[in-house]
Design an enzyme around this catalytic site. Sequence first.
Site, PDB file in Angstrom:
ATOM      1  N   CYS A  10      26.541  46.761 -32.559  1.00 47.36           N
ATOM      2  CA  CYS A  10      26.948  47.917 -33.367  1.00 47.36           C
ATOM      3  C   CYS A  10      26.647  49.224 -32.625  1.00 47.36           C
ATOM      4  O   CYS A  10      25.551  49.398 -32.077  1.00 47.36           O
ATOM      5  CB  CYS A  10      26.206  47.908 -34.706  1.00 47.36           C
ATOM      6  SG  CYS A  10      26.721  49.230 -35.823  1.00 47.36           S
ATOM      7  N   CYS A  70      27.624  46.470 -42.654  1.00 48.56           N
ATOM      8  CA  CYS A  70      27.868  47.781 -42.059  1.00 48.56           C
ATOM      9  C   CYS A  70      29.367  48.081 -42.046  1.00 48.56           C
ATOM     10  O   CYS A  70      30.179  47.219 -41.684  1.00 48.56           O
ATOM     11  CB  CYS A  70      27.316  47.784 -40.634  1.00 48.56           C
ATOM     12  SG  CYS A  70      27.712  49.256 -39.665  1.00 48.56           S
ATOM     13  N   CYS A  77       3.861  51.543 -61.567  1.00 52.65           N
ATOM     14  CA  CYS A  77       4.237  52.727 -60.804  1.00 52.65           C
ATOM     15  C   CYS A  77       5.603  53.260 -61.239  1.00 52.65           C
ATOM     16  O   CYS A  77       5.946  54.399 -60.929  1.00 52.65           O
ATOM     17  CB  CYS A  77       4.216  52.428 -59.308  1.00 52.65           C
ATOM     18  SG  CYS A  77       5.203  51.012 -58.806  1.00 52.65           S
ATOM     19  N   CYS A 118      30.459  48.493 -37.780  1.00 53.99           N
ATOM     20  CA  CYS A 118      30.716  47.344 -36.900  1.00 53.99           C
ATOM     21  C   CYS A 118      31.347  46.171 -37.654  1.00 53.99           C
ATOM     22  O   CYS A 118      31.764  45.191 -37.047  1.00 53.99           O
ATOM     23  CB  CYS A 118      29.435  46.889 -36.221  1.00 53.99           C
ATOM     24  SG  CYS A 118      28.182  46.209 -37.335  1.00 53.99           S
TER      25      CYS A 118
END
Length: 364
Positions: free
Chosen positions: A46, A73, A323, A76
Amino acid sequence: MVERLMLFDLPSDDALYDALIARSPAYEGLAYVCVKTTGIFCRLTCPARKPKRENTLFYDTVATCMQSGFRPCQRCRPLEEAGREPLVDELLNALDGDPAARWTEDDLIGRGYDPSTVRRAFKRTLGMTFLDIARYRRLGEAAKQLANGARVIDAQIEAGYESGSGFRAAFRRLIGKAPVMSQNRDLLVADWFETPLGPMVAVADKTHLHLLEFHDRKALPAELEKLQRKTRSSVASGRTPAIEQIDAELKAYFGGRSTAFRTPLALGFGTAFERRVWSKLMEIPIGETRAYGDIARGMENPQMVRAVGRANGANQMAIVIPCHRLIGADGSLTGYGGGLWRKQWLLQHEEKMKPKRLFVEEIQ
């Protein structure tokens, strides 16, 4: 490609990272890089900017990358392959046009495809079925919508790992990377279970819970490695009484019956300051939130807002150490390792439970 993979032993991750930096085509179709900071997986060739070594994971199939929560991606295009069967490219192009679409075998038939032919073609070339790929793409789209505040939790659950089968390979691979156990050390045990927000991974010894995270948290592989170094132990697949207990408590929590968590926690991985912050988080009542500054002031150190944020991010006991109840000073949702869409869902879920005073209910 599947047959080639079975006969090919990949080199070490360090060697693969060197190939990534060099954009070497030597492992084309044999290895892929997953970037933890972006949630993207790529070919080693990539042309995109290269990630740091500590932010990379290497897998040998597209299927494992997607099952581990990474998306392809767009630069690529790792799902594309030269010389591949036309129907594979045709259906991937259709999926790119509407990644949120819910595909069924009837849809394939309606487009003139034989479902069994499609299934075999995708398994041969990508190692997973077209319907599985479509499901993972829907999951990613739903997560993005939820992160933007949309109420599409039902779509996310529908698109997720409903039976858990899609997660098994990734879980085995994750746990299978554990080093050989040192002598005279207790073995840590890991298992996973379904929740309305996707699978969660739990790691425990016989009596205490060491880790509880959502399966696709990008920091999970690093957390497991850190835990093994800290305890000088290995992690094997299995169950202990501590995992059985947290499983039952989470079922009660997600079922709206209780928010009481009494599984003993092993918090030795945290610093003294981090443990103080986590203790303050556990004091936040069900259905309420606090700002980072509120926690800092409660610790009589209002200048430590950033440190509170770092301690919050270091928590590896999702939900149990809440959290998700920390928000920005302006009331906005802020970063959450499990994804903002999960944070939003958890806060809404707890708001519904607040009037019932379930936080004092005993687990039956």
